[in-house]
Design an enzyme around this catalytic site. Structure first.
Site, PDB file in Angstrom:
ATOM      1  N   ASP A   1      20.507  18.033  51.466  1.00  0.00           N
ATOM      2  CA  ASP A   1      21.187  17.144  52.415  1.00  0.00           C
ATOM      3  C   ASP A   1      21.966  17.986  53.406  1.00  0.00           C
ATOM      4  O   ASP A   1      22.495  19.058  53.046  1.00  0.00           O
ATOM      5  CB  ASP A   1      22.143  16.195  51.687  1.00  0.00           C
TER       6      ASP A   1
ATOM      7  N   ASP B   1      16.477  10.201  54.067  1.00  0.00           N
ATOM      8  CA  ASP B   1      17.413   9.107  53.784  1.00  0.00           C
ATOM      9  C   ASP B   1      17.538   8.166  54.980  1.00  0.00           C
ATOM     10  O   ASP B   1      17.633   6.945  54.819  1.00  0.00           O
ATOM     11  CB  ASP B   1      18.795   9.662  53.436  1.00  0.00           C
TER      12      ASP B   1
END
Length: 206
Positions: free
Chosen positions: A151, A185
């Site tokens: 991430d 995401d």
């Protein structure tokens, strides 16, 4: 939307997702960040579990972290086959364009994070205190199915103490938006929001 166009969209999302993750993994030390704007930072973290860093083992003490990680990855693999079938069925039955678009985004995002979970443990070495290498001679940081999701997108738009009169959170320091996420995401979230917003269009009642 045709299956060919849906496949092209999935490929583009996957390409952007994986290029961004591989770049971050091979250029940043874990925890390193770069400020782009006051409200946007590139911040490298790794997610070992589900959304928001949650782990299956957080809900039960009868399962180890590694077993939980393996179970989660296997579940994701089965889920991606289900989403893929849903996409194929929607295209073949000439479902609404927006439905095909939404499923394509969800599929691309889910597949992007599955790639991390399945393969990154054997493709990269550790990022703790060092910049990771791709296919290191000494081997990866873990085994197949035990990779961590990369991430890097962080939007701390507002930070401050909440008013005292708020129940539960009053007086506490709060950051909006706290989660760190990735391109996959974004694709998944966009797809789900589309399904919610255009629910009546994509799922018409007979």
């Amino acid at each position: 939307m045709s299956l060919k166009k849906a496949s092209l969209l999935i490929f583009i999302v996957l390409l952007i997702d994986q290029i961004s993750k591989i770049y971050i993994k091979t250029h940043f030390v874990l925890g390193e960040d770069v400020t782009v704007f006051n409200w946007f930072r590139i911040y490298f973290i790794e997610n070992e579990g589900m959304a928001w860093g949650t782990k299956i083992s957080d809900f039960t003490s009868s399962i180890s972290d590694r077993t939980a990680k393996t179970s989660l990855t296997v579940f994701r693999i089965f889920a991606i086959f289900g989403i893929g079938y849903w996409l194929y069925s929607t295209v073949k039955t000439k479902g609404h364009y927006l439905l095909t678009l939404a499923i394509s985004l969800i599929f691309a995002g889910a597949l992007g994070n599955i790639i991390d979970s399945v393969f990154y443990g054997i493709l990269f070495n550790d990022s703790h205190g060092q910049v990771a290498s791709f296919m290191p001679a000494t081997g990866g940081y873990d085994t197949l199915l035990h990779g961590k999701v990369v991430d890097m997108l962080y939007f701390p738009i507002w930070k401050g103490y909440l008013p005292e009169w708020l129940p539960f959170w009053g007086g506490k320091f709060f950051t909006f938006f706290e989660p760190v996420f990735n391109v996959a995401d974004v694709a998944i979230s966009t797809g789900f929001v589309m399904l919610l917003v255009f629910n009546k269009k994509v799922f018409p009642k007979d």
